[in-house]
Scaffold this active site. Structure first.
Site, PDB file in Angstrom:
ATOM      1  N   GLU A  85       0.825  -1.053  -0.254  1.00 54.93           N
ATOM      2  CA  GLU A  85       0.167  -0.036   0.137  1.00 54.93           C
ATOM      3  C   GLU A  85       0.794   1.089   0.060  1.00 54.93           C
ATOM      4  OE1 GLU A  85      -0.983   3.271   1.474  1.00 54.93           O
ATOM      5  OE2 GLU A  85      -1.500   2.160   3.343  1.00 54.93           O
TER       6      GLU A  85
ATOM      7  N   CYS B 176      -1.474   8.809   4.468  1.00 55.84           N
ATOM      8  CA  CYS B 176      -1.238   8.146   3.229  1.00 55.84           C
ATOM      9  C   CYS B 176      -2.773   8.888   2.768  1.00 55.84           C
ATOM     10  CB  CYS B 176      -0.864   7.093   3.086  1.00 55.84           C
ATOM     11  SG  CYS B 176      -1.829   5.602   4.001  1.00 55.84           S
TER      12      CYS B 176
END
Length: 813
Positions: free
Chosen positions: A390, A424
């Protein structure tokens, strides 16, 4: 009643101006003291007053409110009976009411230490700390007392760990508290040399504790014990995150809850795969976990727990700047029963031992959460090693003309600036419809909300934004120091400390598509505001960033919500709420495009653990045969392969109907609907080689057809067997014959590559690594629950459908 009690002159009647005007007139005629109240505001805040009055009208006209029935109410009518029953039910409850608080959470008290059988089999999310309760605020004070060090405190030491051995190295890294003006050294970490890294790998390979041979039930019980240890160490873990990575206590608290969830969730979900009668699950071997600094607890615990749940040994290489947090939680794993050779934690002395570790053939899978560049570097160095990553995000919230502006500002500010903008998933782009963009009042409200966020030391409980992880962020400094044409500051960047770790939330106005601030991840509390023509352009701009992690829309128009949901390219979608704060199982987390590498399986969802075990065919599913639509395929197969193919197709159809074709509710909260769905891949290529069997090839094509994945079949050359494949495939898919060089040169056009053997063709894997493409290379399985995962991507949707806290509409998936 006031007359009876003799207090008539002391009673005041309070009423809302404009509501039931005849009632104030009656009270005045009786010479009663009346206060009429109404919002009084400046002209520029007039909409705030209207919002308030609309909310009151919503309340007073709701179906449960007496006022909505009071006009023309007749004795004995349905309305009368409804109100009568409502009153009597309330009256009956009066003797059952208790004058006590029902919120009794107290973090000072010891947690339960016994794990029940129900807990071992049923997952429930761990509650966060309720800081409204005084005992918990006093508990937070203890965290500050313990972890706010001074220059007179001796730094504590963390050794090199190799299995059950510990060493003190000559090379160490010191860690300092960014929240304090003076240089306060918190701790020192011994760094592992090349020889020590080699020994660490040897220990993981040897598996002297036989962790890989443990039963799933045993691993489940141990990981649940880890969850209890993490719970008992909540305050200590929060304090470490505050001191080492600059998280506020509230931000650290939710990480502990998520880490606990992972330890319980993954071994439970592993049971669903281990319980399949058609396959055998075995550990892959050594899993390398490389987590980020911005979530120093929850993400590394999640990767570690998932790998351990599959029976693998784990080497954990935390982000160097966050290593002490990993050391603290690793102790919870060891104390709970995870052998020290099954979980080793390493902080390397330079790049050379790290590169040796990431490229070693003993590493069978890498779990990364970090930068997109890091993912490409790992793939380049070791293209045949599976990578589940990710990575970055340039996440946007779109506010249309139909959005609730006040609610949108609340969500934008929370999404952009929590965790100092370093998530993020943080909102770094705000796309506004023209009427919002050009409205001075909207700009004023946004500015007010941003400047009201207190920035500073995490040891001050009133601060919402703490220090950043670094004061040397080149991308951020470039964005701050360079305004491009048309850009201006709605809220100017300003540091709250002399060392420039604490940047107050700032807003850049007039950012254009293609500009530096539009394209680059900045990992800081900075929001870029963009003007869009309409929703169509907004969707195109968001999809143009190349990332696809989280995305949000603020709109009350259902048609806009549906269009955005079906066209935006991101893994986690949020409607009328913030775009951060995903919760295990409720909102599984993971992105698309450059925000994800690997098979696209989301963390915190039931499929994640399947990535970290080898699955082999054990027996065929026992299902009624449903393969009539594939008779052209079966006619080319021998009798044994025909049975295998038909059984596989039946399993694919069964699992498509039960699991993959439906958008399912993960959790239905009051005011929020959370759902999950699988999306067929839009561009997938299936490469067929001469060594592939007809049955395997037909199984892959059948699976793609059932899932409705847009598949292109690429055949390496002409021969008799491959010609049979061509004749069958051409009815359903585009088929092309390509030499290897031509095939490799066209890979960039596809989202994913499917092959049907475990052979690692070096040129293919190296080209796929260069492009960041995932190769689904395992032999196809007749078990549809597993095989169909190769042809889809996963998406989570969270829809907040209340207004002003009122639930006014039923929502169905």
């Amino acid at each position: 009643l006031s007359q009876k009690m003799g207090v008539e002159e002391l009673v005041t009647f309070e009423m809302l101006e404009g509501m039931a005007n005849h009632l104030p007139r009656v009270m005045r005629s009786l010479n009663k003291h009346i206060i009429l109240y109404t919002p009084v505001v400046k002209n520029e805040h007039f909409l705030n007053a209207i919002s308030y009055l609309v909310r009151r009208m919503d309340e007073n006209t709701s179906k449960d409110n007496f006022l909505s029935y009071s006009f023309n109410l007749k004795f004995g009518s349905k309305q009368w009976e409804f109100l009568k029953d409502q009153f009597l039910k309330a009256y009956e409850l009066k003797d059952k009411m208790e004058a006590r608080s029902f919120r009794t959470q107290d973090r000072n008290k010891l947690q339960a230490s016994i794990i029940t059988e129900e807990e071992l089999n049923t997952f429930r999310n761990e509650p966060d700390t309720n800081f409204d309760l005084k005992p918990n605020r006093l508990w937070a004070d203890k965290i500050r007392e313990q972890w706010k060090k001074s220059s007179s405190d001796e730094p504590y030491q963390m050794p090199v760990q190799i299995g059950d051995k510990q060493y003190t190295a000559t090379h160490k890294k010191a860690y300092y508290d960014r929240s304090q003006a003076e240089d306060v050294c918190l701790c020192e970490v011994s760094l592992s040399s090349m020889e020590q890294v080699k020994e660490l790998i040897d220990v993981a390979e040897a598996d002297a504790s036989n962790w890989r041979k443990t039963s799933l039930d045993e691993r489940n019980r141990i990981l649940h014990q880890v969850a209890l240890k993490l719970s008992a160490q909540r305050g200590n873990l929060i304090g470490c995150m505050c001191a080492i990575t600059g998280k506020t206590i509230v931000e650290g608290d939710v990480e502990v809850s998520e880490a606990i969830d992972f330890c319980r969730y993954y071994p439970i979900t592993m049971k669903s795969f281990a319980g399949l009668e058609t396959i055998t699950c075995t550990p892959k071997g050594i899993i390398l976990v490389i987590p980020p600094w911005n979530f120093p607890l929850s993400i590394p615990v999640g990767g570690t727990a998932a790998a351990l749940a599959g029976g693998n040994t784990v080497i954990l290489k935390p982000a160097t700047v966050a290593f002490p947090v990993a050391w603290e939680f690793a102790k919870c794993f060891w104390e709970a029963g995870v052998p020290k050779d099954a979980l080793q934690v390493v902080c390397t002395d330079g790049r050379e031992p790290l590169n040796f570790l990431t490229t070693h053939p003993a590493i069978k899978h890498v779990i990364l959460t970090g930068g997109t560049e890091t993912a490409f570097k790992l793939l380049e160095n070791n293209p045949v090693c599976p990578l589940s990553a990710e990575t970055g995000g340039k996440n946007a919230i779109i506010l249309t003309s139909s959005g609730d502006r006040d609610h949108a500002i609340q969500n934008v500010v929370a999404s952009a600036f929590s965790n100092a903008g370093q998530k993020c998933s943080a909102c770094s782009l705000l796309l506004l419809a023209k009427d919002n963009y050009n409205d001075p009042e909207f700009k004023s409200k946004l500015k007010d909300a941003v400047t009201s966020m207190h920035t500073g030391s995490v040891w001050n409980g009133g601060n919402v934004v703490g220090p950043m992880i670094t004061n040397d962020n080149e991308k951020l400094l470039h964005a701050i120091n360079n305004l491009e044409p048309g850009e201006s500051w709605l809220v100017k960047p300003e540091f709250a400390d002399e060392k420039h770790y604490m940047l107050k939330p700032c807003v850049k106005w007039g950012v254009k598509p293609g500009s530096y601030s539009f394209q680059n991840e900045l990992f800081a509390p900075m929001l870029s505001v963009v003007c869009m023509e309409d929703l169509e352009e907004g969707i195109k701009l968001v999809n143009s960033t190349g990332y696809g992690l989280t995305s949000g829309i603020q709109s009350l128009d259902e048609s806009e919500q549906i269009r955005w949901k079906n066209e935006i390219e991101a893994g986690n979608l949020y409607i009328n709420r913030g775009i951060t704060g995903a919760i295990v199982h409720r909102q599984p987390f993971g992105g698309m495009k450059r925000s994800a590498f690997g098979g696209g399986i989301k963390a915190g969802w039931k499929n994640y653990v399947s990535c970290f075990v080898n699955m082999t065919e054990k027996q065929l599913p026992t299902l009624p045969i449903q393969a009539k639509a594939f008779e052209s395929y079966t006619s080319a197969l021998n009798p044994i392969d025909k049975i295998r193919f038909e059984t596989a197709v039946s399993s694919y159809l069964e699992n498509w109907g039960k699991e993959f074709s439906k958008e399912v509710v993960t959790e239905r909260l009051i005011g929020e609907l959370d759902t999950f769905r699988y999306l067929p891949l839009k561009k997938m290529v299936f490469r067929i080689n001469t060594s592939d069997t007809l049955c395997d090839c037909f199984m892959i094509m059948a699976a793609a057809k059932i899932v409705k994945t847009a598949l292109t079949v690429s055949i390496c050359k002409e021969d008799e067997k491959l010609d049979a494949i061509r004749q069958c495939a051409e009815k359903d898919f585009p088929v092309i014959t390509q030499a290897d060089a031509e095939f490799l040169s066209g890979l960039e056009a596809f989202d994913r590559i499917r092959t049907c053997c475990n052979e690692k063709h070096e040129n293919l894997y190296r080209m796929a690594a260069t492009l960041g493409k995932h190769i689904a290379g395992a032999k196809p399985l007749p078990e549809g629950r597993i095989e169909l995962l190769n042809y889809v991507k996963e998406q989570s949707i969270s829809f907040e459908y209340h207004r002003y806290g009122s639930i006014t509409e039923p929502v169905e998936c």
